[in-house]
Design a protein around this motif. Structure first.
Motif, PDB file in Angstrom:
ATOM      1  N   VAL A   1       0.737  -1.059   0.121  1.00  0.00           N
ATOM      2  CA  VAL A   1      -0.091  -0.024  -0.008  1.00  0.00           C
ATOM      3  C   VAL A   1       0.913   1.159  -0.058  1.00  0.00           C
ATOM      4  CG1 VAL A   1      -1.783   1.170   1.221  1.00  0.00           C
ATOM      5  CG2 VAL A   1      -1.704  -1.220   1.109  1.00  0.00           C
ATOM      6  N   HIS A   2       0.404   2.066  -0.725  1.00  0.00           N
ATOM      7  CA  HIS A   2       1.071   3.318  -0.824  1.00  0.00           C
ATOM      8  C   HIS A   2       0.007   4.510  -1.354  1.00  0.00           C
ATOM      9  CE1 HIS A   2       3.508   6.832  -2.591  1.00  0.00           C
ATOM     10  NE2 HIS A   2       4.618   6.127  -1.757  1.00  0.00           N
ATOM     11  N   PRO A   3       0.137   5.872  -0.799  1.00  0.00           N
ATOM     12  CA  PRO A   3      -0.796   6.686  -0.906  1.00  0.00           C
ATOM     13  C   PRO A   3      -1.109   7.106  -2.485  1.00  0.00           C
ATOM     14  CG  PRO A   3       0.617   7.680   0.329  1.00  0.00           C
ATOM     15  CD  PRO A   3       1.290   6.198  -0.025  1.00  0.00           C
ATOM     16  N   ILE A   4      -0.429   6.714  -3.487  1.00  0.00           N
ATOM     17  CA  ILE A   4      -0.559   6.793  -4.786  1.00  0.00           C
ATOM     18  C   ILE A   4      -1.023   5.581  -5.532  1.00  0.00           C
ATOM     19  CG2 ILE A   4       0.554   7.009  -6.984  1.00  0.00           C
ATOM     20  CD1 ILE A   4       2.489   9.169  -5.899  1.00  0.00           C
ATOM     21  N   LEU A   5      -0.679   4.378  -4.946  1.00  0.00           N
ATOM     22  CA  LEU A   5      -1.145   2.984  -5.622  1.00  0.00           C
ATOM     23  C   LEU A   5      -1.048   1.789  -4.594  1.00  0.00           C
ATOM     24  CD1 LEU A   5      -1.318   1.698  -8.774  1.00  0.00           C
ATOM     25  CD2 LEU A   5       1.360   1.234  -8.204  1.00  0.00           C
TER      26      LEU A   5
ATOM     27  N   VAL B   1      -2.327   6.450 -16.552  1.00  0.00           N
ATOM     28  CA  VAL B   1      -0.939   6.578 -15.962  1.00  0.00           C
ATOM     29  C   VAL B   1      -0.459   5.358 -15.304  1.00  0.00           C
ATOM     30  CG1 VAL B   1       0.017   7.731 -13.916  1.00  0.00           C
ATOM     31  CG2 VAL B   1      -1.440   8.926 -15.460  1.00  0.00           C
ATOM     32  N   ILE B   2      -1.375   4.328 -14.891  1.00  0.00           N
ATOM     33  CA  ILE B   2      -0.672   3.180 -14.288  1.00  0.00           C
ATOM     34  C   ILE B   2      -0.291   2.363 -15.198  1.00  0.00           C
ATOM     35  CG2 ILE B   2      -1.464   1.060 -13.087  1.00  0.00           C
ATOM     36  CD1 ILE B   2      -3.206   2.843 -11.452  1.00  0.00           C
ATOM     37  N   ARG B   3      -1.268   2.059 -16.407  1.00  0.00           N
ATOM     38  CA  ARG B   3      -0.608   1.487 -17.511  1.00  0.00           C
ATOM     39  C   ARG B   3       0.676   1.780 -18.097  1.00  0.00           C
ATOM     40  NH1 ARG B   3      -4.642   2.418 -21.043  1.00  0.00           N
ATOM     41  NH2 ARG B   3      -6.135   1.337 -19.600  1.00  0.00           N
TER      42      ARG B   3
ATOM     43  N   ARG C   1      -5.594   5.140  -6.616  1.00  0.00           N
ATOM     44  CA  ARG C   1      -6.091   5.795  -5.591  1.00  0.00           C
ATOM     45  C   ARG C   1      -6.334   7.245  -5.843  1.00  0.00           C
ATOM     46  NH1 ARG C   1      -3.182   4.070   0.085  1.00  0.00           N
ATOM     47  NH2 ARG C   1      -5.426   4.445   0.799  1.00  0.00           N
ATOM     48  N   VAL C   2      -6.801   8.296  -5.064  1.00  0.00           N
ATOM     49  CA  VAL C   2      -7.086   9.479  -5.455  1.00  0.00           C
ATOM     50  C   VAL C   2      -5.930  10.397  -5.908  1.00  0.00           C
ATOM     51  CG1 VAL C   2      -8.219  11.500  -4.613  1.00  0.00           C
ATOM     52  CG2 VAL C   2      -9.270   9.479  -3.899  1.00  0.00           C
TER      53      VAL C   2
ATOM     54  N   THR D   1       5.958   8.808 -14.125  1.00  0.00           N
ATOM     55  CA  THR D   1       7.381   8.293 -13.649  1.00  0.00           C
ATOM     56  C   THR D   1       7.279   8.050 -12.226  1.00  0.00           C
ATOM     57  OG1 THR D   1       8.021  10.758 -13.519  1.00  0.00           O
ATOM     58  CG2 THR D   1       8.528   9.489 -15.566  1.00  0.00           C
ATOM     59  N   ASP D   2       6.261   8.999 -11.370  1.00  0.00           N
ATOM     60  CA  ASP D   2       6.281   8.656 -10.018  1.00  0.00           C
ATOM     61  C   ASP D   2       5.650   7.542  -9.449  1.00  0.00           C
ATOM     62  OD1 ASP D   2       7.330  11.329  -9.726  1.00  0.00           O
ATOM     63  OD2 ASP D   2       5.266  12.560  -9.480  1.00  0.00           O
ATOM     64  N   VAL D   3       4.496   7.310 -10.307  1.00  0.00           N
ATOM     65  CA  VAL D   3       3.775   6.017 -10.400  1.00  0.00           C
ATOM     66  C   VAL D   3       4.820   4.791 -10.381  1.00  0.00           C
ATOM     67  CG1 VAL D   3       1.937   4.559 -10.951  1.00  0.00           C
ATOM     68  CG2 VAL D   3       1.638   7.172 -10.722  1.00  0.00           C
TER      69      VAL D   3
END
Length: 114
Positions: free
Chosen positions: A23-27, A65-67, A88-89, A97-99
């Motif tokens: 778990v991370h705040p982004i993904l 973005v995830i893809r 996530r939101v 790149t962050d993801v």
């Protein structure tokens, strides 16, 4: 060769119930050894974005973005796994790149990335 994408609800439910998650705040990433394609060494992936994220435009952006973040990591993932990425939101405001950095860290912790 068929597309290596998870689409069936029972596959998602099985991985949510029995897979390891990071778990991370982004993904959020769920990883589980697959049973169907273990002999072939095939890795399947799926992306979800719930309505909590926003309307269709925001959910589609999160999935895009995830893809795009997963694309360069795909060849370094060990074969024989099912992976689910949950947006996530904060995903809709992040760059791919962050993801990708978050995803890379999560897949390493799960022991899937070579």
């Amino acid at each position: 060769m068929d597309k290596l994408v998870l689409t069936r609800n029972n596959d998602f439910r099985r991985i949510y119930a029995r897979g390891k998650n990071q778990v991370h705040p982004i993904l959020i990433t769920y990883v589980m050894k697959n049973r169907k394609n273990a002999a072939k060494g095939v890795t399947r992936s799926g992306i979800t974005a719930s309505k909590k994220i926003g309307k269709a435009v925001k959910r589609n952006r999160a999935r895009r973005v995830i893809r795009e973040a997963y694309r360069p990591l795909k060849e370094n993932v060990a074969p024989g796994y099912d992976i689910i990425f949950v947006a996530r939101v904060r995903t809709i405001y992040a760059k791919s790149t962050d993801v990708m950095h978050v995803m890379q860290r999560q897949l390493k912790q799960a022991g899937v990335l070579r």
